[in-house]
Structures are given as C-alpha cells and as structure tokens.
Design an enzyme around this catalytic site. Structure first.
Site, mmCIF file in Angstrom:
data_model
loop_
_atom_site.group_PDB
_atom_site.id
_atom_site.type_symbol
_atom_site.label_atom_id
_atom_site.label_comp_id
_atom_site.label_asym_id
_atom_site.label_seq_id
_atom_site.Cartn_x
_atom_site.Cartn_y
_atom_site.Cartn_z
ATOM 1 C CB CYS A 89 -20.493 -43.215 -17.258
ATOM 2 S SG CYS A 89 -21.236 -43.076 -15.382
ATOM 3 C CB ALA B 299 -23.656 -46.080 -14.074
ATOM 4 N NE ARG C 88 -27.181 -52.287 -9.739
ATOM 5 C CZ ARG C 88 -26.417 -53.024 -8.817
ATOM 6 N NH1 ARG C 88 -26.235 -52.681 -7.566
ATOM 7 N NH2 ARG C 88 -25.711 -53.934 -9.174
ATOM 8 C CG HIS D 81 -18.998 -53.422 -13.491
ATOM 9 N ND1 HIS D 81 -19.192 -53.894 -15.085
ATOM 10 C CD2 HIS D 81 -20.122 -52.691 -13.304
ATOM 11 C CE1 HIS D 81 -20.684 -53.492 -14.814
ATOM 12 N NE2 HIS D 81 -20.910 -53.159 -14.358
#
Ligand code: CFM
Length: 539
Positions: free
Chosen positions: A58, A61, A92, A191
């Site tokens: 998503c 994230a 991660r 991002h």
C-alpha cells in the site's frame, strides 16, 4: 502445454472474465527489440482488480516503510490502528550503523498512536498530539515524521495541522505525510509522497560546505541486508565522498546537507527519481542512473562516476578498487557458473530489482525467462523516453506534483548543458535517463506487470524454472510446488548482495538453492497421480 510465450500468455489469462482478460492482456507482453529501437508497450501502474491476489503493498508502506523508515534518527510515528505497524517493524531488513553507541537510533522502535474505535468516531488528532509530545519527551529527536494510515484519511484528521502546531511548540522539525494506504495504486504512490516530503521539509536545511573533490549522494539505496555498507566501503576506497544516502544507513543531518553534493546517483529509479529531478531543478545537481547489483554493473557504474568527475587520479583509484575486488569475484563466479549455466530464473519483485538482479543471473550463465514489477511504471519497463507520452489519470493526479524552480541563491549548475552533452558524447554517460528493464531482456521472454497468484502457479507449472524470485507472501506457496524461491526483498536471511562482495554472496546462495537435491523429493501437484486418494493428493 506449449512453452511459447505467446501461448503461455493466453493460457495465463483465459480463466478470467472478459473485461479482466483484456486488462491483463495489456499488462503481459512478449519482449521484442524492434528495428526502430523500441520495445512493446506495457500497461503498468494501474489498479489491481478486486478478487485478484496481488503481490502489491500500500501507499503507506511505500512512504513510511520504504523511503523514510530506513533513516535512523527521524522518529517515525504511525497514526493509525496498531496492525498497520506490524509490517513496518524491521521486516524489510534495512540495517543501520550509528556513529557511536550513544548516537540516536530509532530503527528498533515501533511507534503508533494505536487508534481505537473511539478515535475513529470522535477524531484522532488529540491522541496524535499526545503521542508526538510523548515521543518527544522520551527520545528528544531532531525530527518527527507522522504517517497517515487509511482511517486517518477516511475520518479527516489533519496530520499537517498537528505537525505544524507541534513544530512550533516543541521547536523541532515535525512534518506529516498524507500517505493513506488506499491513496494510490500501490506503494509507488507512497514513494512519490515521501519524496515530496523530503524535498519540502529536509533537503537544503543545512548549508555546511565540504571541500572534498568528488561529492555524491546515493539515491534509492536502502541498505537491505547490509547492501549500503558494502557500497559505502567501495566508494570510500575510491576516494568518493558520500554526502547522503536516501535513505539506507542515513541521518537527518546528512539529508539536510545533501544539496552540497555535485552528483546524484540513482540506484532504484522507481522509488526516488522525483528527488533526483527536483534537486536538479532547484540546486543544479545532475543525476545519473547507476546499478550496483552485479559485479560487472558495479564496475561499470564506478567507471561512469569517474568519467563524470574527469579526474585521472580518481579514474586510476577506481580501476585499482575494481581490480582488487574482481579477483575474488572471478574465482567464485567461474565455479558457480559451471554448476548453474543454462538454468532458468523468474523475477517478480518491486519496481527495480526485477531488472537489476537479472545482471547477477546473467553473470553465472542463468537465463531470465520471465520478469515483472509489482508496481513499476511504464518508464521502468520501457525507459524514460516514454514519459512525455504518459497520460495523467485520476490516480496520478491524486498525488501532489511540486512546482520546483531554481533556488534564487543556491542554484548552481554543476555542469553546463554543453559540458553534460559533451560528456554524453565522449563516453557511455547518460544523464536524467533510465533505459528500463525490457531493452535489456532477451527477445521472446515474458514481461508481466502486477503478477497475480493464479498466474504465478500457471507459470511455474508450465515452465518449471530452476528458481523463482519474489517475496515472503509468495515464498512458501512456490516452494510447496517444488521450486526454490529466493526472496529478493529481504534476501531471506542473507545478503548483502550489492557490489562485488555482495555478488559473491548471491552466486553462492543461488548455487546452493538451484543445485539442492531436496527439491527433487517434493512432488508438485501437477505430477501427483490421479489415482491417489484425495487426502494424499491434497497433502
Ligand atoms: Fe526500489 Fe527497493 Fe525495489 Fe522499492 Fe520495495 Fe525493497 Fe523492492 Mo521490497 S525501494 S522499488 S518499494 S529497490 S521494499 S529496497 S525490495 S519491493 S524491488
């Protein structure tokens, strides 16, 4: 079943209802290099269809987990239900190494406002303010970043107003992100939102000058499994000064000072190209794409940096470092190649690694027969030359495009347009460009965007590749079919895989996985005999 990629494409989508079949048909292409240099068009960055099991994550994230999270001394505070923090808590494997034992490092913490029904009904801003103050008094960070999860957008909490108020009250940098999970098509939207936040709230805050000669920022390197440590070591030995990394093993101070660098290197184009572009527009720092995945790619990227700085001493040091490292690479590579030559791989991951990791497989003689991104855009597949023709749709319009102009005092073009053009003409350098994944793939290979679980199973049955690369959600389903699955997000428990030493690690790990006898003892469903009792077949 035919293994011709065109037949396979039809086979993958024939089960879908008509409309979905058409959609997926546009997202699956067979690679070809046309005479005019172009590759086929792929539909990418489109919403996944409900009912499809997608690999995607998503927007939250992408913003919190991917771009901002790896920075160790920006305190990340998640405004949302506690469940949203589960995947944000070190899964991660982004590593960090504080300068000293008492240096600030919040990576091990997981801070959330832990929203409850009551906050959903009456609003969560009060609780958020309390949480910001509590976090401040506990940790005394230089900066606090607030991340919005889905319910925050649904109920209309104003995280930006809270951030402004807390900034004034506490006297530290506090900023919020409207990165609700549903806001975009995938983590890719997160991002972009994170890039905007870095640019608005951090980059350019610290003017401390540097007198080193070769100053760079490394963009889109997140220090997964220690990749960033390997690259820091290589760059340092070459005599290159890394001002900041976005954002593996990074600090707030380094990012604030990053506009003093003379070149931006972009590793992961998808997650950070916006920062590269904005820094060029505002400060005059050119950017170029590099790839430190694969020993040959690493050597090539280092040589390109040396070419940019046009310094014979730097070029000589780069060659020394490459020579020092390559001896060990060659030794492992030839051994592993003898055992892996001709084997096949599939890579379905993220928005950049499905391209970069093909280089490592090529180095040991393995062939990539299918690859795709979870959330790449057309430019990640076909190259940035398609950008001018891209249509803005409702989803991309949903994300703010900052209007960036040259800074009246601080815009200082590091090279004139003529110098950049000359460098491009004399060498293999390309600025502001990324050629994308498809041009580097062989003809008649499959490229599939946003691969679904159904398609994964059919692909595995039809091609039976020697290794499938994806993430934790896919790993065990794939391995139950008798095919080893390498996690290219977290590297399983391995890594680093970047640079020269990382390549050696990767070759050894892949060798072990594709040549392990255990897989021959797993009977995949399609080989189980029909006459077996149903319970056994289902086992
Ligand atoms: Fe860039 Fe990444 Fe990737 Fe990515 Fe990611 Fe990642 Fe990835 Mo997982 S930033 S696009 S959002 S290289 S977390 S370090 S491995 S999906 S291919």
């Amino acid at each position: 079943m035919s293994t011709n990629p065109r037949d396979v494409k039809e086979e993958l989508i024939q089960i879908y209802p008509k409309k979905l079949r058409q959609r997926r048909s546009d997202q699956i292409v067979v690679t070809e290099h046309r005479e005019d240099g172009s590759v086929p068009e792929i539909k990418a960055n489109m919403r996944s269809s409900p009912g499809i099991i997608t690999q995607r994550g998503c927007t939250y994230a992408g913003c919190k987990g991917v771009v901002i999270g790896p920075s160790r001394d920006i305190l990340s505070l998640v405004h949302g239900p506690i469940g949203c923090s589960f995947y944000a808590w070190l899964t991660r494997r982004n590593q960090t190494r504080p300068e000293s034992l008492d240096a600030q490092n919040f990576i091990n913490y997981c801070l959330s406002t832990d929203m409850q029904e009551e906050n959903i009904v009456f609003g969560g801003e009060k609780k958020l303010k309390v949480a910001v103050k509590e976090a401040y008094h506990l940790f005394h960070p230089k900066a606090i970043a607030i991340f919005s999860t889905c319910p925050v957008g649904l109920i209309g909490d104003d995280v930006h107003a809270v951030a402004r108020e807390m900034k004034a009250e506490l006297g530290i940098n506090v900023f919020g992100f409207s990165c609700e999970g549903y806001r975009g098509v995938s983590q890719s939207a997160g991002h972009h939102i994170a890039n905007n936040g870095l640019f608005k709230h951090i980059i350019g805050l610290d003017e401390t000058p540097h007198d080193e000669k070769f100053k760079i920022n490394l963009l889109g390197e997140y220090n997964i499994g220690g990749d960033g440590f390997v690259l820091e070591d290589i760059l340092k030995r070459c005599g290159i000064t890394q001002i900041s990394t976005f954002s593996g093993n990074s600090t707030y101070a380094a990012m604030a000072n990053s506009h003093t660098a003379d070149l931006n290197l972009v590793m992961c184009h998808r997650s950070i190209n916006y920062v590269a572009e904005m820094m060029e527009k505002r400060f005059g720092i050119p950017w170029m794409k590099v790839n430190f995945i694969g020993a040959d790619s690493t050597a090539k990227s280092l040589r390109r940096i040396a070419e940019y700085f046009e310094d014979a001493g730097l070029a000589a040091r780069v060659e020394e470092v490459i020579a020092e490292e390559m001896a060990a690479v060659e030794a492992t590579r030839s051994l592993v190649k003898a055992r892996c030559q001709g084997k096949t791989a599939m890579l379905f991951v993220g928005g950049s690694r499905a391209h970069h990791y093909q280089m490592l497989f090529t180095e040991i003689g393995m062939k990539t027969i299918a690859a795709g991104y979870e959330f790449g855009h057309r430019d990640d597949y076909e190259g940035r030359k398609v950008l001018p023709g891209l249509k803005v749709d409702a989803d991309s319009r949903n994300i703010e495009e900052l209007d960036v102009v040259p800074d009246p005092e601080r815009y200082r073009p590091r090279r004139t347009p003529e110098q950049l053009a000359k460098l491009e003409g004399m060498s293999e350098l390309e600025f502001r460009d990324y050629i994308g994944m498809m041009p580097e793939m062989e003809d008649e290979t499959l490229v599939i965007d946003d691969l679904s679980h159904h398609e994964t199973e059919r692909l595995l049955e039809i091609y039976k590749p020697d290794i499938f690369c994806a993430g934790i959600k896919e790993k065990y389903a794939v391995q139950k079919m008798g095919i080893p699955c390498k996690q290219l997000h977290s590297y399983d428990y391995g890594g680093p895989y970047a640079g020269f030493k990382g390549a050696i690690n990767f070759f050894n790990d892949i060798d072990r996985m594709v040549n392990m006898k255990i897989w021959s003892y797993v009977t995949p469903p399609w080989q189980q005999k029909a006459e077996q009792p149903a319970e056994v077949a289902a086992d």
